[in-house]
Design a protein around this motif. Structure first.
Motif, PDB file in Angstrom:
ATOM      1  N   ALA A   1       0.816  -1.214   0.000  1.00  0.00           N
ATOM      2  CA  ALA A   1       0.000   0.000   0.000  1.00  0.00           C
ATOM      3  C   ALA A   1       0.853   1.269   0.000  1.00  0.00           C
ATOM      4  O   ALA A   1       0.539   2.241  -0.662  1.00  0.00           O
ATOM      5  N   ARG A   2       1.947   1.291   0.747  1.00  0.00           N
ATOM      6  CA  ARG A   2       2.767   2.492   0.865  1.00  0.00           C
ATOM      7  C   ARG A   2       4.176   2.179   0.361  1.00  0.00           C
ATOM      8  O   ARG A   2       4.893   1.400   0.984  1.00  0.00           O
ATOM      9  N   VAL A   3       4.519   2.800  -0.754  1.00  0.00           N
ATOM     10  CA  VAL A   3       5.815   2.542  -1.377  1.00  0.00           C
ATOM     11  C   VAL A   3       6.455   3.862  -1.834  1.00  0.00           C
ATOM     12  O   VAL A   3       5.805   4.899  -1.881  1.00  0.00           O
ATOM     13  N   ARG A   4       7.726   3.766  -2.174  1.00  0.00           N
ATOM     14  CA  ARG A   4       8.474   4.899  -2.715  1.00  0.00           C
ATOM     15  C   ARG A   4       9.240   4.409  -3.944  1.00  0.00           C
ATOM     16  O   ARG A   4       9.978   3.430  -3.874  1.00  0.00           O
ATOM     17  N   LEU A   5       9.046   5.078  -5.055  1.00  0.00           N
ATOM     18  CA  LEU A   5       9.713   4.727  -6.308  1.00  0.00           C
ATOM     19  C   LEU A   5      10.859   5.705  -6.513  1.00  0.00           C
ATOM     20  O   LEU A   5      10.659   6.916  -6.507  1.00  0.00           O
TER      21      LEU A   5
ATOM     22  N   PRO B   1      15.534  -2.254  -1.380  1.00  0.00           N
ATOM     23  CA  PRO B   1      14.447  -2.253  -2.378  1.00  0.00           C
ATOM     24  C   PRO B   1      13.649  -3.554  -2.361  1.00  0.00           C
ATOM     25  O   PRO B   1      14.178  -4.637  -2.159  1.00  0.00           O
ATOM     26  N   TYR B   2      12.350  -3.417  -2.586  1.00  0.00           N
ATOM     27  CA  TYR B   2      11.432  -4.544  -2.730  1.00  0.00           C
ATOM     28  C   TYR B   2      11.538  -5.082  -4.157  1.00  0.00           C
ATOM     29  O   TYR B   2      11.582  -6.287  -4.382  1.00  0.00           O
TER      30      TYR B   2
ATOM     31  N   LEU C   1      10.112  -3.388 -13.629  1.00  0.00           N
ATOM     32  CA  LEU C   1      10.606  -3.764 -12.304  1.00  0.00           C
ATOM     33  C   LEU C   1      10.643  -5.272 -12.194  1.00  0.00           C
ATOM     34  O   LEU C   1       9.814  -5.979 -12.774  1.00  0.00           O
ATOM     35  N   GLU C   2      11.621  -5.784 -11.428  1.00  0.00           N
ATOM     36  CA  GLU C   2      11.790  -7.216 -11.240  1.00  0.00           C
ATOM     37  C   GLU C   2      12.017  -7.492  -9.761  1.00  0.00           C
ATOM     38  O   GLU C   2      12.489  -6.628  -9.033  1.00  0.00           O
TER      39      GLU C   2
ATOM     40  N   GLU D   1      14.185   1.758  -8.455  1.00  0.00           N
ATOM     41  CA  GLU D   1      14.023   0.904  -7.284  1.00  0.00           C
ATOM     42  C   GLU D   1      12.694   1.243  -6.606  1.00  0.00           C
ATOM     43  O   GLU D   1      12.312   2.399  -6.537  1.00  0.00           O
ATOM     44  N   LEU D   2      12.021   0.200  -6.113  1.00  0.00           N
ATOM     45  CA  LEU D   2      10.759   0.365  -5.395  1.00  0.00           C
ATOM     46  C   LEU D   2      10.979  -0.089  -3.952  1.00  0.00           C
ATOM     47  O   LEU D   2      11.384  -1.227  -3.711  1.00  0.00           O
ATOM     48  N   PHE D   3      10.727   0.816  -3.017  1.00  0.00           N
ATOM     49  CA  PHE D   3      10.920   0.535  -1.599  1.00  0.00           C
ATOM     50  C   PHE D   3       9.575   0.474  -0.895  1.00  0.00           C
ATOM     51  O   PHE D   3       8.689   1.278  -1.172  1.00  0.00           O
ATOM     52  N   LYS D   4       9.436  -0.474   0.040  1.00  0.00           N
ATOM     53  CA  LYS D   4       8.285  -0.458   0.936  1.00  0.00           C
ATOM     54  C   LYS D   4       8.499   0.661   1.942  1.00  0.00           C
ATOM     55  O   LYS D   4       9.629   1.097   2.183  1.00  0.00           O
ATOM     56  N   GLU D   5       7.407   1.113   2.555  1.00  0.00           N
ATOM     57  CA  GLU D   5       7.484   2.205   3.520  1.00  0.00           C
ATOM     58  C   GLU D   5       8.453   1.873   4.655  1.00  0.00           C
ATOM     59  O   GLU D   5       8.461   0.757   5.176  1.00  0.00           O
TER      60      GLU D   5
END
Length: 138
Positions: free
Chosen positions: A47-51, A112-113, A134-135, A103-107
């Motif tokens: 639900a809460r991520v940072r790209l 990185p996720y 994204l992978e 990179e995609l990070f969870k809150e």
């Protein structure tokens, strides 16, 4: 006397309206890279991520990467996500290679996720457009 004041006011307004400023439009000093980030359909979407999207240059001598510019997008509502990186064209050297990383990070996490493969860019001309997938990190 009254007519003289009115006449002077009219002359003043006419002269002030007749002057035009000579504005010159300078060429923008920034170039852009636009693109789209795709998310794997079969993975859970937190639900809460940072790209984090970054333009990086590779040093030929050390093979180290230096970040030129980055953009952070908090809590994108859905994918694909469109982005625009704006960079100073004076920061770009024709003798270096440039890459985009995502990179995609969870809150509240620093690892990185998901991430993209480092995407090599052709010589930058200022109007590149790319698609990045994204992978899962292995």
């Amino acid at each position: 006397m009254r007519y003289l004041k009115i006449l002077l006011l009219i002359i003043f307004l006419t002269v002030s309206c007749a002057t035009t400023a000579d504005y010159t439009v300078s060429e923008p000093v920034y170039n852009i890279i636009s693109g789209t980030v795709l998310y794997p359909n079969n993975l859970y979407f937190p639900a809460r991520v940072r790209l984090e999207i970054a333009l990086k240059e590779r040093n030929d001598n050390t093979s180290a990467f230096n970040e030129v510019v980055s953009q952070s997008i908090r809590n994108p509502q859905r994918f694909p996500v469109n982005f625009i990186l704006r960079y100073d064209k004076d920061d770009i050297s024709r003798s270096k290679e440039y890459y985009i990383s995502v990179e995609l990070f969870k809150e509240n996490e620093d690892i990185p996720y998901l991430e993209s493969k480092l995407t090599h860019l052709p010589p930058l001309s200022g109007n590149e457009s790319i698609i990045i997938e994204l992978e899962r990190i292995k």
